[in-house]
Design an enzyme around this catalytic site. Structure first.
Site, PDB file in Angstrom:
ATOM      1  N   ASN A 100     -45.448  -6.536  20.955  1.00 39.50           N
ATOM      2  CA  ASN A 100     -45.192  -7.803  21.181  1.00 39.50           C
ATOM      3  C   ASN A 100     -44.273  -7.574  22.487  1.00 39.50           C
ATOM      4  O   ASN A 100     -42.878  -7.712  22.376  1.00 39.50           O
ATOM      5  CB  ASN A 100     -44.802  -8.801  20.314  1.00 39.50           C
ATOM      6  CG  ASN A 100     -44.570 -10.199  20.664  1.00 39.50           C
ATOM      7  OD1 ASN A 100     -44.653 -10.421  21.858  1.00 39.50           O
ATOM      8  ND2 ASN A 100     -44.510 -11.057  19.740  1.00 39.50           N
ATOM      9  N   LYS A 139     -41.398  -6.099  20.481  1.00 35.88           N
ATOM     10  CA  LYS A 139     -41.302  -5.817  19.084  1.00 35.88           C
ATOM     11  C   LYS A 139     -42.601  -4.934  18.585  1.00 35.88           C
ATOM     12  O   LYS A 139     -43.617  -5.326  19.311  1.00 35.88           O
ATOM     13  CB  LYS A 139     -41.338  -7.117  18.457  1.00 35.88           C
ATOM     14  CG  LYS A 139     -40.131  -8.180  18.571  1.00 35.88           C
ATOM     15  CD  LYS A 139     -40.443  -9.202  17.877  1.00 35.88           C
ATOM     16  CE  LYS A 139     -39.563 -10.409  18.640  1.00 35.88           C
ATOM     17  NZ  LYS A 139     -39.874 -11.873  18.098  1.00 35.88           N
ATOM     18  N   ARG A 185     -50.077  -8.624  21.523  1.00 40.04           N
ATOM     19  CA  ARG A 185     -49.829 -10.105  21.773  1.00 40.04           C
ATOM     20  C   ARG A 185     -49.826 -10.631  23.026  1.00 40.04           C
ATOM     21  O   ARG A 185     -49.215 -10.106  23.900  1.00 40.04           O
ATOM     22  CB  ARG A 185     -48.598 -10.519  21.050  1.00 40.04           C
ATOM     23  CG  ARG A 185     -48.471 -12.090  21.191  1.00 40.04           C
ATOM     24  CD  ARG A 185     -47.091 -12.580  20.457  1.00 40.04           C
ATOM     25  NE  ARG A 185     -47.220 -13.906  20.213  1.00 40.04           N
ATOM     26  CZ  ARG A 185     -46.474 -14.767  19.636  1.00 40.04           C
ATOM     27  NH1 ARG A 185     -45.504 -14.012  19.021  1.00 40.04           N
ATOM     28  NH2 ARG A 185     -46.534 -15.957  19.572  1.00 40.04           N
ATOM     29  N   HIS A 208     -48.920 -20.297  20.079  1.00 38.40           N
ATOM     30  CA  HIS A 208     -48.797 -20.155  18.631  1.00 38.40           C
ATOM     31  C   HIS A 208     -49.977 -19.793  17.944  1.00 38.40           C
ATOM     32  O   HIS A 208     -49.975 -19.841  16.498  1.00 38.40           O
ATOM     33  CB  HIS A 208     -47.691 -21.235  17.928  1.00 38.40           C
ATOM     34  CG  HIS A 208     -46.328 -21.200  18.354  1.00 38.40           C
ATOM     35  ND1 HIS A 208     -45.700 -22.084  18.458  1.00 38.40           N
ATOM     36  CD2 HIS A 208     -45.538 -19.950  18.639  1.00 38.40           C
ATOM     37  CE1 HIS A 208     -44.229 -22.010  18.858  1.00 38.40           C
ATOM     38  NE2 HIS A 208     -44.208 -20.539  19.143  1.00 38.40           N
ATOM     39  N   ARG A 253     -35.926 -25.009  25.065  1.00 37.71           N
ATOM     40  CA  ARG A 253     -36.952 -25.928  25.969  1.00 37.71           C
ATOM     41  C   ARG A 253     -36.952 -27.075  25.648  1.00 37.71           C
ATOM     42  O   ARG A 253     -36.786 -27.653  24.457  1.00 37.71           O
ATOM     43  CB  ARG A 253     -38.434 -25.056  25.715  1.00 37.71           C
ATOM     44  CG  ARG A 253     -38.844 -23.636  26.125  1.00 37.71           C
ATOM     45  CD  ARG A 253     -39.900 -23.094  25.667  1.00 37.71           C
ATOM     46  NE  ARG A 253     -39.818 -21.778  25.035  1.00 37.71           N
ATOM     47  CZ  ARG A 253     -40.876 -21.335  24.269  1.00 37.71           C
ATOM     48  NH1 ARG A 253     -42.090 -21.824  24.190  1.00 37.71           N
ATOM     49  NH2 ARG A 253     -40.525 -20.375  23.410  1.00 37.71           N
ATOM     50  N   ASP A 301     -29.422 -22.206  18.355  1.00 39.12           N
ATOM     51  CA  ASP A 301     -29.750 -21.595  16.963  1.00 39.12           C
ATOM     52  C   ASP A 301     -29.469 -22.701  16.000  1.00 39.12           C
ATOM     53  O   ASP A 301     -28.346 -23.213  15.832  1.00 39.12           O
ATOM     54  CB  ASP A 301     -28.763 -20.361  16.828  1.00 39.12           C
ATOM     55  CG  ASP A 301     -29.200 -19.680  15.558  1.00 39.12           C
ATOM     56  OD1 ASP A 301     -29.704 -18.622  15.843  1.00 39.12           O
ATOM     57  OD2 ASP A 301     -29.090 -20.254  14.385  1.00 39.12           O
ATOM     58  N   ILE A 345     -37.393 -21.706  11.244  1.00 35.12           N
ATOM     59  CA  ILE A 345     -36.596 -23.035  10.591  1.00 35.12           C
ATOM     60  C   ILE A 345     -37.381 -23.574   9.733  1.00 35.12           C
ATOM     61  O   ILE A 345     -36.809 -23.930   8.698  1.00 35.12           O
ATOM     62  CB  ILE A 345     -36.308 -23.855  11.730  1.00 35.12           C
ATOM     63  CG1 ILE A 345     -35.652 -23.542  13.016  1.00 35.12           C
ATOM     64  CG2 ILE A 345     -36.092 -25.217  11.339  1.00 35.12           C
ATOM     65  CD1 ILE A 345     -35.699 -24.344  14.431  1.00 35.12           C
ATOM     66  N   GLY A 346     -38.675 -23.597   9.967  1.00 31.60           N
ATOM     67  CA  GLY A 346     -39.512 -24.018   8.799  1.00 31.60           C
ATOM     68  C   GLY A 346     -39.479 -23.459   7.549  1.00 31.60           C
ATOM     69  O   GLY A 346     -39.690 -23.879   6.383  1.00 31.60           O
ATOM     70  N   GLU A 347     -39.308 -22.029   7.460  1.00 27.46           N
ATOM     71  CA  GLU A 347     -39.345 -21.254   6.311  1.00 27.46           C
ATOM     72  C   GLU A 347     -37.954 -21.284   5.426  1.00 27.46           C
ATOM     73  O   GLU A 347     -37.952 -20.916   4.370  1.00 27.46           O
ATOM     74  CB  GLU A 347     -39.650 -19.773   6.692  1.00 27.46           C
ATOM     75  CG  GLU A 347     -41.119 -19.652   6.913  1.00 27.46           C
ATOM     76  CD  GLU A 347     -41.614 -18.430   7.757  1.00 27.46           C
ATOM     77  OE1 GLU A 347     -40.743 -17.239   7.456  1.00 27.46           O
ATOM     78  OE2 GLU A 347     -42.511 -18.186   8.616  1.00 27.46           O
ATOM     79  N   ASN A 348     -37.029 -21.409   6.474  1.00 27.20           N
ATOM     80  CA  ASN A 348     -35.755 -21.052   5.799  1.00 27.20           C
ATOM     81  C   ASN A 348     -34.864 -22.515   5.693  1.00 27.20           C
ATOM     82  O   ASN A 348     -33.665 -22.369   4.867  1.00 27.20           O
ATOM     83  CB  ASN A 348     -34.722 -20.066   6.804  1.00 27.20           C
ATOM     84  CG  ASN A 348     -35.511 -18.908   6.656  1.00 27.20           C
ATOM     85  OD1 ASN A 348     -35.623 -18.376   5.677  1.00 27.20           O
ATOM     86  ND2 ASN A 348     -35.725 -18.475   7.786  1.00 27.20           N
ATOM     87  N   GLU A 357     -47.514 -12.982  12.345  1.00 29.50           N
ATOM     88  CA  GLU A 357     -48.411 -12.970  13.592  1.00 29.50           C
ATOM     89  C   GLU A 357     -48.526 -11.332  13.732  1.00 29.50           C
ATOM     90  O   GLU A 357     -49.911 -10.971  14.022  1.00 29.50           O
ATOM     91  CB  GLU A 357     -47.585 -13.404  14.743  1.00 29.50           C
ATOM     92  CG  GLU A 357     -47.310 -14.942  14.727  1.00 29.50           C
ATOM     93  CD  GLU A 357     -46.127 -15.430  15.642  1.00 29.50           C
ATOM     94  OE1 GLU A 357     -45.132 -15.039  15.081  1.00 29.50           O
ATOM     95  OE2 GLU A 357     -46.488 -16.235  16.309  1.00 29.50           O
TER      96      GLU A 357
END
Ligand code: ADP
Length: 392
Positions: free
Chosen positions: A9, A16, A87, A175, A235, A277, A323-326, A373
């Protein structure tokens, strides 16, 4: 013999990587190169997170890829690389699935660079570098846009003169690798939901939502570029195009300056004046940080409503991304005002980061699902060389 596929990626100054075995969902190793071109540093870790290699002074993506393979070969001297999956942010209108890349495909993909100038050239630089370093190894491009090509026309277009649509000014959505993964996991683990109406909220540094019906993308909050929809780390998210005209006409800003403003100085960072963040903002305690969170939450609530409207209802809401996971706080706050669509959070389950965080009697199931991903890319690379899909 350690036979493996590599996923890459490539960003503007980062790379990555992950190394996957022939089958299975767990990588053998992963790595990250940062600040490529300016004292670039590469670190490689094995599956347990232990460091297995490092390199400094990485001057280019090509140098980073070579260092990655040297690092892995030092650890697995019998490593055989079967395929490399990449990616790639933009697959245009044509690509609805991963594709094996040859020189001609690479040229086609380069023609899409004007649609994603901040990402596509770097993604393709990664492919070129990998092709040069491993001439015989199949290279597979996996697109962030591909999953959304099932959008009905009304969700694929803007109300602009048709000639612009024909030349590619469309709502592509991004995404897609993350949504592809979540759709696949739902099909495997919750088939009754996978065949229903699902809104997936990928909330990370980049953030978007996707409306999925029967495993296919129906709508997405991101459009022509990865700027649209939700506010993100830096963004802006959705913006009245009149603002851009104002910046140009009244403030004399050029495209480069506006791009910098919208991609790098806006979102949570712009609103808080402090950080991009979410974790930092949650702990900051300043009024501006609180307002940045309020705005993020409000726009997420609005867009869950918009995605549900595109689906004609909602059976499940899935949170993923950093954010969604944590973030228990953000999940709870987004769901707080969505009771009207049958969303009700079980606070103990939410606090425990459980997989299902909706209360037992709620009409709509709310799930937290770690996205992956890299695994989607690894599977595409395996498929390109005829390896069977892992059963897990
Ligand atoms: P990217 O889009 O760059 O892949 P990630 O998906 O890793 O980003 O998400 C990064 C975001 O997730 C950051 O805003 C970070 O603060 C946030 N995040 C990670 N862990 C937590 C946490 N425990 N609480 C709140 N936010 C978190």
């Amino acid at each position: 013999m350690t036979r493996a596929v590599l996923t890459l990626n490539a960003g503007s100054s980062s790379l990555k990587v992950a190394l996957y075995p022939e089958a299975g969902t767990e990588p053998l190793a992963s790595g990250m190169a940062d600040r490529i071109g300016a004292e670039g540093v590469l670190t490689l870790k094995d599956a347990s997170g232990a460091a297995i290699g490092a390199a400094g002074d990485i001057g280019s993506h090509a140098a980073a890829i070579t260092a990655v393979i040297e690092g892995f070969r030092a650890h697995w001297p019998d490593l055989e690389l079967l395929a490399i999956g990449h990616r790639v942010v933009h697959g245009g209108v044509a690509h609805t699935a991963p594709v094996s890349v040859d020189a001609e495909t690479l040229e086609d993909l380069a023609r899409l660079s004007p649609f994603a100038p901040l990402h596509q050239p770097h993604n393709l630089a990664g492919i070129r570098a990998a092709m040069a370093a491993f001439p015989g190894v199949p290279q597979v491009a996996c697109f962030d846009t591909a999953f959304h090509r099932s959008h009905p026309w009304v969700n694929d277009t803007f109300a602009l003169p048709r000639a612009l649509y024909d030349e590619g000014v469309r709502r592509y959505g991004f995404h897609g690798l993350s949504y592809d993964y979540i759709a696949g996991e739902l099909a495997r683990s919750a088939p009754h939901l996978a065949t229903g109406r699902v809104v997936v909220a990928h909330l990370g540094n980049g953030a978007s939502m996707c409306a999925i019906q029967d495993g296919r993308s129906v709508a997405s909050t991101m459009g022509f570029s990865a700027l649209d929809g939700l506010p993100m780390g830096t963004r802006s998210g959705q913006l009245d195009p009149g603002v851009v005209l104002y910046l140009m006409d009244q403030k004399g800003m050029g495209a480069g300056e506006i791009s910098d403003l919208l991609y790098k100085q806006s979102g949570l960072l712009g609103l808080s004046g402090l950080s991009n963040d979410m974790r930092t903002l949650e702990g900051a305690g300043t009024p501006e940080a609180a307002e940045a969170i309020d705005y993020f939450v409000f726009r997420c609530q609005r867009e869950v409503g918009a995605m549900a409207a595109a689906l004609g209802g909602i059976d499940a809401l899935v949170f993923c991304g950093g954010i969604g996971e944590n973030s228990r706080l953000i999940r709870a706050r987004i769901c707080e005002r969505l009771g009207w669509m049958g969303i009700e959070v079980d606070h103990a389950a939410n606090a425990a980061n459980a997989r299902v965080i909706s209360s037992d009697l709620a009409r709509t199931t709310v799930l937290v699902m770690p996205t992956n991903e890299e695994l989607v890319i690894a599977r595409a690379a395996r498929a390109a060389v005829g390896l069977m899909e892992d059963a897990a």
